[in-house]
Design an enzyme around this catalytic site. Sequence first.
Site, PDB file in Angstrom:
ATOM      1  N   ASP A 176      45.608  15.700  95.145  1.00  0.00           N
ATOM      2  CA  ASP A 176      44.167  15.434  95.107  1.00  0.00           C
ATOM      3  C   ASP A 176      43.854  13.983  95.463  1.00  0.00           C
ATOM      4  O   ASP A 176      44.747  13.129  95.499  1.00  0.00           O
ATOM      5  CB  ASP A 176      43.593  15.784  93.719  1.00  0.00           C
ATOM      6  CG  ASP A 176      44.459  15.306  92.559  1.00  0.00           C
ATOM      7  OD1 ASP A 176      45.331  14.446  92.772  1.00  0.00           O
ATOM      8  OD2 ASP A 176      44.261  15.778  91.444  1.00  0.00           O
ATOM      9  N   ASN A 193      41.975  19.028  79.200  1.00  0.00           N
ATOM     10  CA  ASN A 193      41.201  20.277  79.149  1.00  0.00           C
ATOM     11  C   ASN A 193      41.914  21.411  79.895  1.00  0.00           C
ATOM     12  O   ASN A 193      41.313  22.429  80.193  1.00  0.00           O
ATOM     13  CB  ASN A 193      39.802  20.053  79.731  1.00  0.00           C
ATOM     14  CG  ASN A 193      39.844  19.570  81.181  1.00  0.00           C
ATOM     15  OD1 ASN A 193      40.912  19.503  81.782  1.00  0.00           O
ATOM     16  ND2 ASN A 193      38.696  19.229  81.734  1.00  0.00           N
ATOM     17  N   HIS A 223      43.220  21.194  82.964  1.00  0.00           N
ATOM     18  CA  HIS A 223      43.101  21.203  84.432  1.00  0.00           C
ATOM     19  C   HIS A 223      44.448  20.907  85.088  1.00  0.00           C
ATOM     20  O   HIS A 223      45.308  20.227  84.506  1.00  0.00           O
ATOM     21  CB  HIS A 223      41.993  20.263  84.926  1.00  0.00           C
ATOM     22  CG  HIS A 223      42.265  18.799  84.895  1.00  0.00           C
ATOM     23  ND1 HIS A 223      41.402  17.882  84.347  1.00  0.00           N
ATOM     24  CD2 HIS A 223      43.306  18.054  85.382  1.00  0.00           C
ATOM     25  CE1 HIS A 223      41.883  16.671  84.502  1.00  0.00           C
ATOM     26  NE2 HIS A 223      43.039  16.748  85.118  1.00  0.00           N
ATOM     27  N   GLU A 242      39.107  21.896  87.457  1.00  0.00           N
ATOM     28  CA  GLU A 242      38.577  21.846  86.104  1.00  0.00           C
ATOM     29  C   GLU A 242      38.342  23.262  85.576  1.00  0.00           C
ATOM     30  O   GLU A 242      38.262  24.215  86.355  1.00  0.00           O
ATOM     31  CB  GLU A 242      37.245  21.073  86.116  1.00  0.00           C
ATOM     32  CG  GLU A 242      37.353  19.635  86.626  1.00  0.00           C
ATOM     33  CD  GLU A 242      37.862  18.668  85.568  1.00  0.00           C
ATOM     34  OE1 GLU A 242      38.632  19.085  84.674  1.00  0.00           O
ATOM     35  OE2 GLU A 242      37.502  17.470  85.636  1.00  0.00           O
TER      36      GLU A 242
HETATM   37  C1  GLP Z   1      44.350  13.539  86.740  1.00  0.00           C
HETATM   38  C2  GLP Z   1      45.030  14.145  87.952  1.00  0.00           C
HETATM   39  C3  GLP Z   1      45.941  15.263  87.568  1.00  0.00           C
HETATM   40  C4  GLP Z   1      46.820  14.817  86.412  1.00  0.00           C
HETATM   41  C5  GLP Z   1      45.972  14.551  85.207  1.00  0.00           C
HETATM   42  C6  GLP Z   1      46.774  14.090  84.002  1.00  0.00           C
HETATM   43  O1  GLP Z   1      43.132  14.091  86.435  1.00  0.00           O
HETATM   44  N1  GLP Z   1      44.103  14.621  88.928  1.00  0.00           N
HETATM   45  O2  GLP Z   1      46.707  15.650  88.697  1.00  0.00           O
HETATM   46  O3  GLP Z   1      47.743  15.827  86.128  1.00  0.00           O
HETATM   47  O4  GLP Z   1      45.060  13.530  85.533  1.00  0.00           O
HETATM   48  O5  GLP Z   1      47.061  12.738  84.141  1.00  0.00           O
HETATM   49  P1  GLP Z   1      48.025  11.920  83.212  1.00  0.00           P
HETATM   50  O6  GLP Z   1      49.397  12.293  83.618  1.00  0.00           O
HETATM   51  O7  GLP Z   1      47.708  10.493  83.482  1.00  0.00           O
HETATM   52  O8  GLP Z   1      47.719  12.314  81.809  1.00  0.00           O
END
Ligand code: GLP
Length: 239
Positions: A67, A135, A137, A142
């Site tokens: 993303d 949440n 995702h 989402e």
């Molecule tokens: C972001 C990214 C996701 C990632 C998530 C969790 O929103 N778009 O791909 O998995 O955060 O991030 P973290 O590993 O920093 O908790």
Amino acid sequence: MEIKIFNNEKEIGEAAGSFYVDYINANPACVLGFATGASPVPTYEYIAESYKQGKVSLKNISTFNLDEYCDLPKDHKNSYFTFMCENLFSKTDINMDNVDFLDGNADPDEESARYAEAIKAKGGIDIQLLGIGRNGHIAFNEPGEEFTDEAWKVTLTQSTIDANSIYFDDVPMPHYALTMGIGSIMRSKKIIMIATGSSKAQAVRDMIKGPVTPMCPASILQQHPDVTVYLDTAAAALL
Ligand code: GLP
């Protein structure tokens, strides 16, 4: 799903990192799907250190990332492209011609079609790395009414904005992103999910033990034939 539980994120980095190093050595021209966020950083550190020690080369791999934010220049310090350059690409011999990224400033429909075609042209993604949002995702898919398919433009939820806005100090965090869809993720041949910390415990439980529902996008992974989940004890606490 195969669930592996570790004492801390360093152990996860060593386990997942050594899996990648072995895989790349056995499949030097593999196609890897990478993820951003804090969760994969120790794994990237392990891979970069292995490169430094001459134990692996990334020069023939191809990569796609999950993303990218919209309305942010590609080279902004908070773009996911910059994140990948800083945490992995610049520390290895990866060929940047083989690095593909969603362009958050392109027309979403055209970019989605381009990305799908580019992934197909490489023969699909061999291993997709994932984190999970608080949440539930995955990538930036989402919770919602239905599972998505190819890449699309998403309006980020307040939960995600709250979690990620700590990284933005000069510009407001974008409220939109382009993300690979659930279908694109599910078409990967293998999936590795990393989740650490107590803030992920409920999402991890819903992903593994809850019903398969777009209200917890990660729950769809129950239907993928080859998923390995790397958890620390805090993230696994509600299993
Ligand atoms: C972001 C990214 C996701 C990632 C998530 C969790 O929103 N778009 O791909 O998995 O955060 O991030 P973290 O590993 O920093 O908790």
